[in-house]
Design a protein around this motif. Structure first.
Motif, PDB file in Angstrom:
ATOM      1  N   GLY A 186       0.764  -0.977  -0.013  1.00 60.02           N
ATOM      2  CA  GLY A 186      -0.068  -0.004  -0.171  1.00 60.02           C
ATOM      3  C   GLY A 186       1.011   1.330   0.182  1.00 60.02           C
ATOM      4  O   GLY A 186       1.792   1.276  -0.594  1.00 60.02           O
ATOM      5  N   LEU A 209      -7.147   6.855   2.698  1.00 58.71           N
ATOM      6  CA  LEU A 209      -6.981   5.587   2.606  1.00 58.71           C
ATOM      7  C   LEU A 209      -7.222   5.361   4.150  1.00 58.71           C
ATOM      8  O   LEU A 209      -6.386   5.864   4.910  1.00 58.71           O
ATOM      9  CB  LEU A 209      -5.818   4.992   1.896  1.00 58.71           C
ATOM     10  N   LYS A 211      -6.337   3.194   7.497  1.00 61.67           N
ATOM     11  CA  LYS A 211      -5.260   2.632   8.035  1.00 61.67           C
ATOM     12  C   LYS A 211      -5.399   1.709   9.157  1.00 61.67           C
ATOM     13  O   LYS A 211      -5.213   2.362  10.359  1.00 61.67           O
ATOM     14  CB  LYS A 211      -4.159   3.817   8.406  1.00 61.67           C
ATOM     15  N   ASP A 245      -0.270  -3.974   3.130  1.00 63.36           N
ATOM     16  CA  ASP A 245      -0.875  -2.828   3.170  1.00 63.36           C
ATOM     17  C   ASP A 245      -1.429  -2.268   4.338  1.00 63.36           C
ATOM     18  O   ASP A 245      -2.064  -1.277   4.473  1.00 63.36           O
ATOM     19  CB  ASP A 245      -1.797  -2.182   1.894  1.00 63.36           C
ATOM     20  N   THR A 248      -5.529  -2.019   4.449  1.00 60.73           N
ATOM     21  CA  THR A 248      -6.603  -1.144   3.878  1.00 60.73           C
ATOM     22  C   THR A 248      -7.347  -1.851   2.754  1.00 60.73           C
ATOM     23  O   THR A 248      -8.595  -1.857   2.681  1.00 60.73           O
ATOM     24  CB  THR A 248      -5.815  -0.304   3.028  1.00 60.73           C
TER      25      THR A 248
END
Length: 271
Positions: A186, A209, A211, A245, A248
């Motif tokens: 990510g 995005l 987290k 990532d 996400t």
């Protein structure tokens, strides 16, 4: 640990490439770094045919013709469509296909391609452009992307991930004991992301995005996964797209995977 492992890393001078290089060297590997900046073992522009061919010839020379692994890490996100396609897709495929005979000599070699989680979290990636790249129709891909210019990076990463999936199981690769996989980071605090954060549109997308783990990854958080795939007992992992990532993708798409196989038993028997 086999201290004689020879690993090639592209984009070796910054970010995930540099962190991985340092980790592999700490674990006894000889690393041949390829970059167009800094002070790598090989300086080459992998977005050009000439640059790839030069890098390949130097890799063969420095490795004495036997390579145990490649981390195809170099990539770019830019409004220059041709540059993105050339570096993120055509440069990688040309280099890997050129070095495949030398990976074969190892009889237990690995390839890791750095893609992106954007492949599976970006809605509406134009598949016709991806297909054009997979068919090595560069000019067609450039023309098609003009109607979706903001998808250039995602298209290139989708194409290289699909190329790896379509080839990893084949006799030329798995059949020669070359295990090829894709990692999909990510947001990682690399120079590429720092550059993107200066673009208000891209910065807005990055900042929104989720987290789940509470923070953005650093290159040192990605390097251990690459090390595992390149050096450790991971030989039976083949053709996998491994997301790293911080949660996400799974937050947004928890119900989408694993996806059962929608195929009839009769069709299955014909495979």
């Amino acid at each position: 640990m086999n201290s004689t492992k020879t690993i090639v890393i592209t984009g070796s001078q910054t970010g995930m490439g540099l962190s991985t290089k340092q980790l592999l060297e700490k674990n006894g590997s000889k690393v041949i770094g390829v970059s167009n900046s800094g002070d790598p073992e090989i300086t080459a522009d992998l977005s050009t045919k000439e640059g790839v061919d030069y890098a390949v010839s130097e890799i063969i020379r420095l490795s004495n013709g036997q390579i145990d692994g490649i981390f195809a890490n170099a990539g770019v996100d830019s409004e220059n469509v041709e540059l993105v396609f050339d570096l993120n897709y055509f440069g990688i495929t040309r280099m890997l296909e050129s070095l495949q005979p030398y990976l074969k000599k190892s009889n237990n070699s690995r390839v890791v391609i750095n893609a992106s989680n954007s492949v599976v979290i970006t809605p509406g990636i134009p598949e016709e452009v991806v297909d054009a790249l997979l068919n090595f129709e560069k000019e067609k891909a450039i023309q098609l992307i003009k109607s979706n210019p903001h998808y250039v990076y995602q298209v290139s990463k989708t194409a290289i991930a699909k190329w790896a999936r379509q080839n990893a199981h084949k006799a030329e690769w798995a059949g020669n004991n070359i295990s090829m996989n894709i990692i999909a980071p990510g947001v990682v605090l690399t120079p590429l992301i720092e550059h993107d954060m200066k673009d208000p549109r891209k910065a807005a997308g990055i900042n929104m995005l989720p987290k789940p783990i509470g923070e953005i990854a650093k290159p040192d958080n990605i390097a251990p996964l690459v090390k595992f795939l390149l050096l450790d007992d991971s030989r039976f992992i083949i053709g996998q797209y491994i997301i790293i990532d911080g949660g996400t993708e799974v937050l947004w798409r928890e119900k989408d995977s694993p996806k059962t196989w929608d195929i009839s038993f009769d069709d299955f028997q014909k495979l």
